[in-house]
Write an enzyme that holds these catalytic residues in place. Structure first.
Site, PDB file in Angstrom:
ATOM      1  CB  ALA A  10      -0.953  -0.005   1.192  1.00  0.00           C
ATOM      2  NE  ARG A  15      12.022   6.655  -0.200  1.00  0.00           N
ATOM      3  CZ  ARG A  15      12.516   5.752   0.645  1.00  0.00           C
ATOM      4  NH1 ARG A  15      13.811   5.679   0.847  1.00  0.00           N
ATOM      5  NH2 ARG A  15      11.705   4.922   1.271  1.00  0.00           N
ATOM      6  N   GLY A  78       0.658   2.687   8.554  1.00  0.00           N
ATOM      7  CA  GLY A  78       1.805   1.895   8.993  1.00  0.00           C
ATOM      8  C   GLY A  78       1.666   0.416   8.693  1.00  0.00           C
ATOM      9  N   GLY A 101       5.586  -6.015  -0.891  1.00  0.00           N
ATOM     10  CA  GLY A 101       5.464  -5.906  -2.348  1.00  0.00           C
ATOM     11  C   GLY A 101       6.693  -5.322  -3.011  1.00  0.00           C
ATOM     12  NE  ARG A 330       6.852  -6.652 -38.205  1.00  0.00           N
ATOM     13  CZ  ARG A 330       6.055  -6.063 -39.102  1.00  0.00           C
ATOM     14  NH1 ARG A 330       6.489  -5.806 -40.327  1.00  0.00           N
ATOM     15  NH2 ARG A 330       4.811  -5.755 -38.766  1.00  0.00           N
ATOM     16  CE  LYS A 348       2.677  -9.234 -41.451  1.00  0.00           C
ATOM     17  NZ  LYS A 348       1.524  -8.429 -41.856  1.00  0.00           N
ATOM     18  CE1 TYR A 363       7.326  -7.319 -44.138  1.00  0.00           C
ATOM     19  CE2 TYR A 363       6.083  -6.797 -46.114  1.00  0.00           C
ATOM     20  CZ  TYR A 363       6.120  -7.115 -44.773  1.00  0.00           C
ATOM     21  OH  TYR A 363       4.945  -7.254 -44.070  1.00  0.00           O
ATOM     22  CE1 TYR A 384      -2.916  -1.905 -45.046  1.00  0.00           C
ATOM     23  CE2 TYR A 384      -1.173  -0.255 -45.273  1.00  0.00           C
ATOM     24  CZ  TYR A 384      -2.426  -0.626 -44.806  1.00  0.00           C
ATOM     25  OH  TYR A 384      -3.179   0.270 -44.091  1.00  0.00           O
ATOM     26  NE  ARG A 437      13.722  -8.136 -66.187  1.00  0.00           N
ATOM     27  CZ  ARG A 437      14.690  -8.980 -66.516  1.00  0.00           C
ATOM     28  NH1 ARG A 437      15.215  -8.955 -67.712  1.00  0.00           N
ATOM     29  NH2 ARG A 437      15.107  -9.860 -65.643  1.00  0.00           N
TER      30      ARG A 437
HETATM   31  C1  UD1 Z   1       9.871  -1.455   7.766  1.00  0.00           C
HETATM   32  C2  UD1 Z   1      10.068  -2.012   9.175  1.00  0.00           C
HETATM   33  C3  UD1 Z   1      11.570  -1.969   9.522  1.00  0.00           C
HETATM   34  C4  UD1 Z   1      12.347  -2.739   8.496  1.00  0.00           C
HETATM   35  C5  UD1 Z   1      12.053  -2.197   7.096  1.00  0.00           C
HETATM   36  C6  UD1 Z   1      12.694  -3.095   6.069  1.00  0.00           C
HETATM   37  C7  UD1 Z   1       8.088  -1.439  10.429  1.00  0.00           C
HETATM   38  C8  UD1 Z   1       7.511  -0.528  11.450  1.00  0.00           C
HETATM   39  N1  UD1 Z   1       9.346  -1.209  10.117  1.00  0.00           N
HETATM   40  O1  UD1 Z   1      10.218  -0.077   7.806  1.00  0.00           O
HETATM   41  O2  UD1 Z   1      11.762  -2.545  10.799  1.00  0.00           O
HETATM   42  O3  UD1 Z   1      13.725  -2.642   8.782  1.00  0.00           O
HETATM   43  O4  UD1 Z   1      10.647  -2.175   6.826  1.00  0.00           O
HETATM   44  O5  UD1 Z   1      12.583  -2.529   4.779  1.00  0.00           O
HETATM   45  O6  UD1 Z   1       7.433  -2.324   9.974  1.00  0.00           O
HETATM   46  N2  UD1 Z   1       3.101  -0.517   3.793  1.00  0.00           N
HETATM   47  C9  UD1 Z   1       1.742  -0.635   3.687  1.00  0.00           C
HETATM   48  N3  UD1 Z   1       0.954   0.197   4.409  1.00  0.00           N
HETATM   49  C10 UD1 Z   1       1.456   1.137   5.234  1.00  0.00           C
HETATM   50  C11 UD1 Z   1       2.856   1.262   5.333  1.00  0.00           C
HETATM   51  C12 UD1 Z   1       3.653   0.406   4.602  1.00  0.00           C
HETATM   52  O7  UD1 Z   1       1.236  -1.471   2.940  1.00  0.00           O
HETATM   53  O8  UD1 Z   1       0.661   1.848   5.863  1.00  0.00           O
HETATM   54  C13 UD1 Z   1       3.953  -1.424   3.015  1.00  0.00           C
HETATM   55  C14 UD1 Z   1       4.827  -0.720   2.011  1.00  0.00           C
HETATM   56  O9  UD1 Z   1       4.195  -0.648   0.735  1.00  0.00           O
HETATM   57  C15 UD1 Z   1       6.049  -1.609   1.948  1.00  0.00           C
HETATM   58  C16 UD1 Z   1       6.127  -2.187   3.360  1.00  0.00           C
HETATM   59  O10 UD1 Z   1       4.839  -2.073   3.899  1.00  0.00           O
HETATM   60  O11 UD1 Z   1       5.887  -2.663   1.041  1.00  0.00           O
HETATM   61  C17 UD1 Z   1       7.166  -1.496   4.227  1.00  0.00           C
HETATM   62  O12 UD1 Z   1       6.797  -0.146   4.440  1.00  0.00           O
HETATM   63  P1  UD1 Z   1       7.862   0.984   4.684  1.00  0.00           P
HETATM   64  O13 UD1 Z   1       7.139   2.252   4.903  1.00  0.00           O
HETATM   65  O14 UD1 Z   1       8.884   0.962   3.611  1.00  0.00           O
HETATM   66  O15 UD1 Z   1       8.524   0.518   6.050  1.00  0.00           O
HETATM   67  P2  UD1 Z   1       9.901   0.977   6.633  1.00  0.00           P
HETATM   68  O16 UD1 Z   1       9.721   2.290   7.304  1.00  0.00           O
HETATM   69  O17 UD1 Z   1      10.938   0.877   5.607  1.00  0.00           O
HETATM   70 MG    MG Z   2      10.959   0.698   3.434  1.00  0.00          MG
END
Ligand code: UD1
Ligand code: MG
Length: 453
Positions: A10, A15, A78, A101, A330, A348, A363, A384, A437
């Site tokens: 999610a 970045r 989170g 992911g 192709r 092709k 061709y 064509y 020709r």
């Molecule tokens: C997390 C870990 C950290 C670890 C690091 C490794 C936690 C609190 N911390 O930190 O200990 O060293 O990964 O890379 O778990 N995601 C969601 N929903 C959210 C937030 C994140 O689906 O609300 C998914 C992100 O898409 C990603 C993964 O969770 O695939 C990690 O999220 P990210 O924000 O990168 O975590 P870190 O802060 O890097």
């Molecule tokens: Mg991360």
């Protein structure tokens, strides 16, 4: 043991600086999430749940029909909050395995080891990082047991020096993790619900936390920007090409071959530099691929040689053929045994019969060409008419002279010879010479144009 896999996808991925959601960014030609889902599927879990958020519709659409449970996390509070959203889909007799992911290179065996370590309590996957900046640190007590995961932003000076870090991958029996997740709090530096806090809950409840230590940081690298994406791409390619070489393929320079899909090779295959393989490609025994070739969704049978700078797409090439240099096949191109496509020849939707050749500057489109046909230099099918495509049929043993235009629909009979420079718009009977020709004339006393004063 029943395992249920939850893939966290999610995050925004800001970045990447891209309109394409992070988990759809391509690694080896496939979205990051595709790699993770494929790895998850290889473990045959009871269920795969994907927690999505940003760009979710595009992501879901891409994976339609894959049988995953899509779980919306909105807003994104989170990693712990993300897993909470998947709780309704987890059963108490399962071990939940959390994958990311954006961590696409993790091997199935590593995940299995993690799941096996989580029968009685949580198991986390850790790795030693020479530069642990940004990662959660693994805090162990005096006996060496894991006591907590401390996020970088929360870590003390002493904890920041710890190089054993949390990869984020975790497994835990569902009936244990459920109450821990339900009681997570967000009173921390980032105001987020940390998945990692379940470790502290386990320790507080006297449940030991197993730590599986991965053997390479590359395998568990997370991808946040295009630089990391390129590093993962190289790591993936290195792994793929090493597997090829281990199976007996000669690769002239493993750093200069890219496999974006699946490449199956027979014995004694040689691949020269800068070859790119896309989709499903099969190369038979003794096939040699020259430098700078791109081969996509094609099958090439034994002993065929593809010279430098050829591009093949959706093509089938029989045994003992020769292609290129600078040949282009192709979609729908099929070469039967012993065929030859020379330089600057494009075919092709065309079948070239056994032993038939088009060696230079040709061709051939929408054509069916028999066996032992020779197509002379610079001859083409005019398939064509500006609105529709038409077919050209050339019988066995026909000889098409150089510079012939075959205006389709048209049929050249078996054994027919077509004189050089002809424009053939009507069928040419078999075993005869057909030519079209204008009569050659010579104009005496003719002067070349001169530049005006
Ligand atoms: C997390 C870990 C950290 C670890 C690091 C490794 C936690 C609190 N911390 O930190 O200990 O060293 O990964 O890379 O778990 N995601 C969601 N929903 C959210 C937030 C994140 O689906 O609300 C998914 C992100 O898409 C990603 C993964 O969770 O695939 C990690 O999220 P990210 O924000 O990168 O975590 P870190 O802060 O890097
Ligand atoms: Mg991360």
């Amino acid at each position: 043991m029943n395992i249920s896999i939850v893939i966290l996808a999610a995050g925004q991925g800001t970045r990447m600086r891209s309109k394409l959601p992070k988990v759809l960014q391509p690694l080896a030609g496939k979205p990051l999430l595709e790699h993770v889902i494929a790895t998850a599927e290889s473990l045959h879990p009871k269920k795969i749940s994907v927690v999505y958020g940003h760009g979710g519709e595009a992501v879901q659409e891409h994976f339609e029909g894959r049988g995953a449970q899509w779980v919306l996390q909105e807003p994104q509070l989170g990693t712990g909050h993300a897993v909470q959203q998947a709780l309704p889909y987890l059963e108490d007799d399962e071990v939940a395995v959390i994958l990311y992911g954006d961590v696409p290179l993790v091997k199935p065996q590593t995940i299995q080891t993690l799941a096996d370590a989580a029968l009685e309590g949580p198991a986390i996957l850790t790795v030693i990082e020479s530069d642990p900046t940004g990662y959660g640190r693994i805090v162990r007590d005096s006996s060496g047991a894991v006591s907590a995961i401390v996020e970088h932003k929360e870590a003390t000076q002493e904890q920041l020096a710890i190089t054993e870090v949390n990869t984020g991958l975790l497994a835990c029996p569902v009936k244990q993790i459920r109450p821990w997740l339900e009681t997570l709090r967000s009173d921390n530096a980032q105001g987020e619900f940390y998945l990692t806090d379940v470790v502290a809950s386990a320790v507080a409840g006297g449940v030991p936390v197993a730590a599986v230590t991965g053997d390479s940081a590359t395998e568990v690298m997370g991808i946040n920007d295009k630089v990391q994406l390129s590093l993962a791409e190289r790591a993936y390619q290195q792994r793929a090409v090493e597997a090829l070489m281990t199976s007996g393929v000669t690769v002239i320079d493993p750093a200069r071959v890219d496999i974006r899909g699946s490449l199956e090779c027979g014995s004694d295959v040689t691949i020269d530099i800068n070859a790119v393989f896309i989709g499903d490609v099969t190369l038979g025994d003794n096939v040699r691929v020259g430098p700078n070739c791109v081969i996509e969704n094609s099958r090439v049978e034994a002993n065929t040689r593809i010279h430098a700078n050829c591009v093949l797409e959706d093509a089938v090439v029989g045994m003992n053929c020769n292609i290129g240099p600078f040949g282009r096949l192709r979609p729908g191109a099929e070469m039967k045994e012993g065929g030859r496509i020379g330089n600057f020849v494009e075919i092709k939707n065309t079948t070239l019969g056994v032993g038939s050749k088009a060696n230079h500057l040709t061709y051939l489109g929408d054509a069916t060409i028999g066996n032992n046909v020779n197509v002379g230099c610079g001859s083409i099918t005019c398939n064509y008419d500006g609105a529709n495509k038409h077919e050209t049929i050339i019988g066995d043993n026909a000889f098409i002279g150089s510079g012939v235009e075959m205006v389709a629909p048209v049929e050249i009979g078996a054994g027919a010879t077509i004189g050089a420079g002809s424009t053939i718009g009507k069928n040419a009977p078999k075993d005869t010479l057909t030519l079209q020709r204008s009569k050659q004339v010579t104009i005496e006393g003719w002067n070349r144009p001169r530049k005006k004063e």
